[in-house]
Design a protein around this motif. Structure first.
Motif: not given
Length: 228
Positions: A203-221
């Protein structure tokens, strides 16, 4: 005017505080009365955070990561009339298996709370030969029945969609390895019965910003709009 039309129902009675006059940044701002929940909120629990809250009856109900004095996290339940002032159950949520027998995880953290049709589902991270997704269901917030783990380890940050799509449950998750870091993308999976899962899609990959460069994940519904 936005091209998106909201389809998900509005959440009633959500507390609101206008942003500061000097605010010119992102579409959210820090609540001036933080922290909403302080330290040592109940006996043997040092900190409560990572909450998942939704309207229930005439107020709000939530599941919370409660880190005990020994550092081990479990899931606790709280109730509130205004979503700001909370009363917590002193004991962690008493999960049972499908026969009604106690079935407590070794630890549990990062809970999500989602209603699908007439059932509320709690999804969290627990130990299952490593970090893995745990799930339970309730209809009355009195009996919490654990159901099958959807995936093998290592995986976490799971959240259900609040309705079925083409007759299937849909779940976002974040596969990883034992260090939680080399993999950090979000995947979508489907199931007809919450037991057998497949049709895994990126669905979605991590980006280049410092806050999303390592990993991302689902949160609320997820929130449904006219665009999807």
């Amino acid at each position: 005017m936005s091209k998106y039309k909201m389809i998900s129902p509005a959440v009633p009675n959500v507390p609101w505080q206008e942003g500061p006059e000097t605010f010119t940044g992102a579409p959210v701002w820090r609540y001036s009365e933080n922290p909403v929940i302080g330290r040592n909120p109940l006996k043997n629990v040092a900190r409560i955070f990572n909450s998942a809250v939704m309207p229930y009856e005439d107020g709000f109900i939530g599941v919370f990561r409660g880190e005990q004095n020994n550092g081990i996290p479990y899931i606790y339940m709280g109730r509130s009339q205004d979503a700001i002032h909370w009363n917590f159950d002193e004991e962690k949520i008493p999960f049972v298996d499908e026969e009604g027998k106690p079935f407590m995880p070794i630890y549990a953290y990062d809970p999500r709370l989602v209603k699908v049709e007439d059932t509320y589902y709690i999804i969290w991270c627990q130990d299952f030969y490593g970090a893995a997704i745990g799930m339970a269901k309730t209809q009355d917030f009195k009996t919490f029945t654990r159901i099958e783990n959807p995936f093998l380890p290592f995986n976490r940050n799971a959240v259900l969609f609040p309705r079925k799509i083409n007759g299937n449950f849909c779940l976002l998750s974040r596969p990883s390895d034992s260090g939680h870091t080399p993999f950090g993308d979000i995947f979508l999976s489907e199931s007809p019965d919450l037991v057998y899962w497949g049709k895994h899609r990126h669905v979605m990959g991590k980006g280049n910003e410092w806050w999303e460069s390592l990993k991302i994940g689902g949160g609320a519904a997820p929130i449904e709009t006219s665009e999807g």
